[in-house]
Write an enzyme that holds these catalytic residues in place. Structure first.
Site, mmCIF file in Angstrom:
data_model
loop_
_atom_site.group_PDB
_atom_site.id
_atom_site.type_symbol
_atom_site.label_atom_id
_atom_site.label_comp_id
_atom_site.label_asym_id
_atom_site.label_seq_id
_atom_site.Cartn_x
_atom_site.Cartn_y
_atom_site.Cartn_z
ATOM 1 N N CYS A 2 -40.832 12.317 127.862
ATOM 2 C CA CYS A 2 -40.989 10.894 128.145
ATOM 3 C C CYS A 2 -41.712 10.737 129.473
ATOM 4 C CB CYS A 2 -39.682 10.150 128.157
ATOM 5 S SG CYS A 2 -38.240 11.109 128.351
ATOM 6 N N ARG A 27 -46.790 11.719 125.124
ATOM 7 C CA ARG A 27 -45.721 12.694 125.344
ATOM 8 C C ARG A 27 -44.394 12.306 124.722
ATOM 9 N NH1 ARG A 27 -46.351 15.427 130.845
ATOM 10 N NH2 ARG A 27 -48.554 15.767 130.739
ATOM 11 N N TRP A 75 -38.350 9.346 124.716
ATOM 12 C CA TRP A 75 -38.193 10.184 123.524
ATOM 13 C C TRP A 75 -36.712 10.557 123.546
ATOM 14 C CZ3 TRP A 75 -36.927 15.287 122.186
ATOM 15 C CH2 TRP A 75 -37.324 15.677 120.909
ATOM 16 N N ASN A 100 -36.126 10.983 133.071
ATOM 17 C CA ASN A 100 -36.569 12.009 132.121
ATOM 18 C C ASN A 100 -35.596 13.170 132.235
ATOM 19 O OD1 ASN A 100 -38.788 10.558 131.456
ATOM 20 N ND2 ASN A 100 -40.265 11.909 132.466
ATOM 21 N N GLY A 101 -35.147 13.678 131.111
ATOM 22 C CA GLY A 101 -34.271 14.845 131.150
ATOM 23 C C GLY A 101 -32.926 14.561 130.515
ATOM 24 N N GLU A 489 -49.581 29.683 112.643
ATOM 25 C CA GLU A 489 -50.093 28.540 113.399
ATOM 26 C C GLU A 489 -50.752 27.527 112.450
ATOM 27 O OE1 GLU A 489 -49.618 27.306 116.138
ATOM 28 O OE2 GLU A 489 -51.321 26.009 116.530
ATOM 29 N N LYS A 493 -49.520 23.658 112.013
ATOM 30 C CA LYS A 493 -50.411 22.493 112.170
ATOM 31 C C LYS A 493 -50.276 21.578 110.960
ATOM 32 C CE LYS A 493 -51.061 22.633 115.444
ATOM 33 N NZ LYS A 493 -50.827 23.455 116.550
ATOM 34 N N GLU A 496 -46.945 19.739 110.996
ATOM 35 C CA GLU A 496 -46.835 18.793 112.107
ATOM 36 C C GLU A 496 -47.536 17.477 111.813
ATOM 37 O OE1 GLU A 496 -46.680 20.991 116.400
ATOM 38 O OE2 GLU A 496 -48.527 21.233 115.280
ATOM 39 N N HIS A 512 -41.975 40.131 97.896
ATOM 40 C CA HIS A 512 -40.554 40.261 98.220
ATOM 41 C C HIS A 512 -39.843 38.912 98.208
ATOM 42 C CE1 HIS A 512 -41.073 44.468 99.103
ATOM 43 N NE2 HIS A 512 -42.130 44.163 99.830
ATOM 44 N N LYS A 611 -45.204 15.586 122.963
ATOM 45 C CA LYS A 611 -45.973 16.587 123.688
ATOM 46 C C LYS A 611 -45.129 17.083 124.850
ATOM 47 C CE LYS A 611 -50.138 18.349 124.114
ATOM 48 N NZ LYS A 611 -50.605 19.177 123.011
HETATM 49 N N1 HGA Z 1 -31.757 11.603 128.074
HETATM 50 C C1 HGA Z 1 -32.545 10.400 128.219
HETATM 51 C C2 HGA Z 1 -33.995 10.726 128.529
HETATM 52 C C3 HGA Z 1 -34.616 11.511 127.426
HETATM 53 C C4 HGA Z 1 -35.852 12.280 127.778
HETATM 54 O O1 HGA Z 1 -36.102 12.713 128.886
HETATM 55 N N2 HGA Z 1 -36.681 12.555 126.764
HETATM 56 O O2 HGA Z 1 -37.842 13.324 126.946
HETATM 57 C C5 HGA Z 1 -32.451 9.528 126.996
HETATM 58 O O3 HGA Z 1 -32.075 9.989 125.904
HETATM 59 O O4 HGA Z 1 -32.758 8.345 127.111
#
Ligand code: HGA
Length: 616
Positions: A2, A27, A75, A100-101, A489, A493, A496, A512, A611
């Protein structure tokens, strides 16, 4: 994943925040939001599920203006993608946070904060941060002091941006495990999770380091390191143009990036090749000394980068005679690994922020060399300012330029080039690589951009082949030797971006098990350079035809293969067998691209994916 954008200025910064979000949207994009301190001195926000354009529409319907603000594209990791879970999160009406995180101890924090009377309005881990901060702010009265007090209680990874209606003269930031960069302006300053978001407003950047806390004001920036000491972080001038954030004449970023491969491969080779050898110093001043000690290589990576690592294993063992293991980072980081003496730890990552790969590197560095640890660490990476680059002993930067399409293309081929350079460098230093072969490969590498251009010229042929997939739901990709990871790969692709189920197998494994799946509804894609495995591969293909399977074969023009009933052969330019994995990747990228276009999927932003995977 994010994106974070923040700004403090003397002008309305809503357009800066929204433009920044648009630049980061590739991203992670399940929802987006913005919070500003309004002229009335109150915090207000708009949040929307979906793309940044939804947020823009909301801002058009209900405008928001201010000179201090933060914004986010999310995300989701905790709580479904919904408006109530979208960032920024508030505590009351006076404090706002974007994050983020992942906060790993969010459950415990949530219980504690509920006990203190805080009311939660989302299911995110992030909301625990904003209430914890509010609690500290109540006690300490100063936002920077509150952030410093809250940080030790947050377990996990974060990049944070914080604003408060009570202290309208500052924007706060904290970094631990998730990148943040400060953009320096004149009488205004900015914050983002990637400088790409801010190139519209400045070309001067200050990168925060692990554990840093920053107080950003209109007229200056104060940074404290993890130990709480005031520190100066260097301001860096960014030079390259911002051209990469533009699709140019191409319909999608992915197609543009596929076509950039001759140029970026050329750039990745620049300054790294001698007349008949690789310049070992390209890996850093201590590389030659370290490489001489290497007896084993451990490669760790995720997704596409993992496939690059798998190709490199064939190269390292064949050319340099060095035993090599390859593992996906999300597995590697959680198991007990027996480290062979003098093993070089090699990570591969486009962004250099891939959470699992970064964690694997950090684990790998826990033991000292000679005491059960690795000899040294090296990263093959596309982002010079990234965490993996900063935390590795050696690095080789690929020169792919910003990759916007979620499905990696030019990053992969430049990683392969980087790994080939590593193989040659190790082989040279050890004397295990035949000198004539080294010179031949260096020559071939110089010709590679031209070969890639020839492969790209097959664009229209591959577009036609893509029609075979329009109604299909499953497909099989086959390769042998170093082409097996290329098949993997190719399959990745296709899944995805076209959402067609695709599996890759080493061709010899067909009988097999997977042969049972083959029928007229399961196209089988094969990469067939002209090498010693060709005859065996041809037998495997007969096995497919005998079951009515339709074959698409990308074959060397000298391989003696031709079209026939149910067999579509695409003649590839001739190339040295050892470099074939790089070249044969191109038609597979084009194939997945054209199938996705035919199916009408979102090529650059496929569903459920993001991303630069900076969360676990
Ligand atoms: N954990 C937070 C932020 C998610 C995040 O960094 N995504 O890449 C959330 O779920 O809102």
């Amino acid at each position: 994943m994010c994106g974070i954008v923040g700004a403090i200025a003397e002008r309305n910064i809503t357009p800066v925040l929204v433009e920044g979000l648009k630049r980061l949207e590739y991203r992670g994009y399940d929802s987006a939001g913005v919070a500003l301190l309004t002229e009335q001195g109150a915090l207000d926000r708009r949040r929307r599920v979906g793309k940044v354009s939804e947020l823009q529409a909301a801002l058009q319907a209900e405008p928001l203006a201010g000179r201090l603000g933060i914004a986010h594209t999310r995300w989701a990791t905790h709580g479904a993608p919904s408006e109530r879970n979208a960032h920024p999160h508030f505590s009351g009406q006076e404090l706002a946070v974007v994050h983020n995180g992942i906060i790993e101890n969010h459950e415990e924090l949530r219980e504690r904060l509920k006990g203190l009377g805080y009311v939660f309005t989302s299911d995110t881990d992030t909301e625990t941060i904003v209430h914890l901060l509010e609690h500290k702010l109540q006690q300490l009265g100063d936002l920077s002091a509150a952030l410093k007090a809250a940080i030790p209680e947050l377990h996990g990874a974060y990049g944070l941006a914080v604003i408060s209606a009570r202290q309208p003269d500052r924007l706060l930031a904290a970094r631990s495990g998730s990148p943040l960069v400060i953009g320096l302006g004149l009488g205004e300053n900015f914050l983002a999770s990637d400088q790409l978001a801010l190139r519209q407003v400045t070309d001067r950047f200050m990168y925060l380091e692990e554990g840093d806390i920053a107080e950003i004001r209109r007229d200056g920036v104060q940074v404290w390191d993890a130990a709480g000491n005031p520190v100066q972080r260097e301001a860096v001038q960014y030079h390259e143009g911002a051209e990469a954030a533009d699709k140019g004449e191409y319909r999608h970023f992915m197609l543009k990036e596929i076509h950039e491969q001759p140029k970026v491969v050329q750039r990745t080779l620049e300054g790294r090749l001698g007349s008949d050898h690789v310049l070992v110093q390209a890996f850093g001043p201590q590389a030659a000394e370290l490489f001489a000690k290497v007896k084993n290589v451990q490669i760790v990576a995720c997704g596409t980068s993992y496939h690059a690592g798998m190709v490199a294993r064939y190269w390292l063992e064949e050319l340099a005679g060095i035993p090599c293991q390859v593992e996906v980072a999300s597995e590697f980081r959680y198991r007990k690994v027996v480290v062979q003496p003098d093993t070089l730890f090699v990570s591969v990552s486009q962004s250099g922020e891939t959470a699992d790969t970064l964690a694997a590197l950090r684990n790998a560095k826990e033991q000292a060399p000679g005491q059960g640890g690795y000899l040294a660490s090296l990263v093959i990476c596309n982002v010079g300012t990234s965490s993996l680059v900063r935390e590795s002993d050696l690095c080789l930067l690929t020169q792919a330029g910003p990759e916007i399409g979620v499905a990696s293309t030019k990053a992969f081929t430049t990683q392969l080039v980087g790994l080939m350079l590593l193989t040659l460098a190790l082989g040279q230093v050890h004397g295990s690589l035949d000198k004539a072969l080294a010179a031949e490969l260096v020559d071939e590498l110089r010709r590679l951009p031209t070969r890639l251009g020839e492969a790209l010229a097959m664009d229209k042929t591959v577009e036609k082949i893509a029609e075979l997939f329009a109604e299909k739901h499953h497909s099989l990709f086959l390769g042998r030797g170093a082409q097996y990871p290329v098949a993997m790969e190719g399959a990745l692709k296709l899944k995805e971006i076209s959402y067609i189920h695709a599996e890759a197998y080493p061709a010899g494994e067909l009988k097999h098990g997977p042969l049972a799946l083959v029928d007229a509804d399961m196209p089988v894609v094969t990469v067939a350079p002209n090498n010693e495995l060709l005859e065996k591969l041809k037998s495997n293909l007969q096995e497919v035809r005998a079951r009515g399977g339709e074959l698409i074969v990308f074959a060397d023009q000298q391989a003696g293969m031709s079209n026939g009933e149910g067999t579509h052969v695409v003649a590839m330019p001739h190339i040295h067998d050892l470099l074939a994995p790089i070249l044969y990747t191109v038609p597979l990228q084009l194939l997945s691209y054209y199938v996705a276009v035919l199916k009408g999927t979102d090529v650059d932003q496929p569903r459920n994916l993001a991303k630069s995977v900076t969360v676990e």
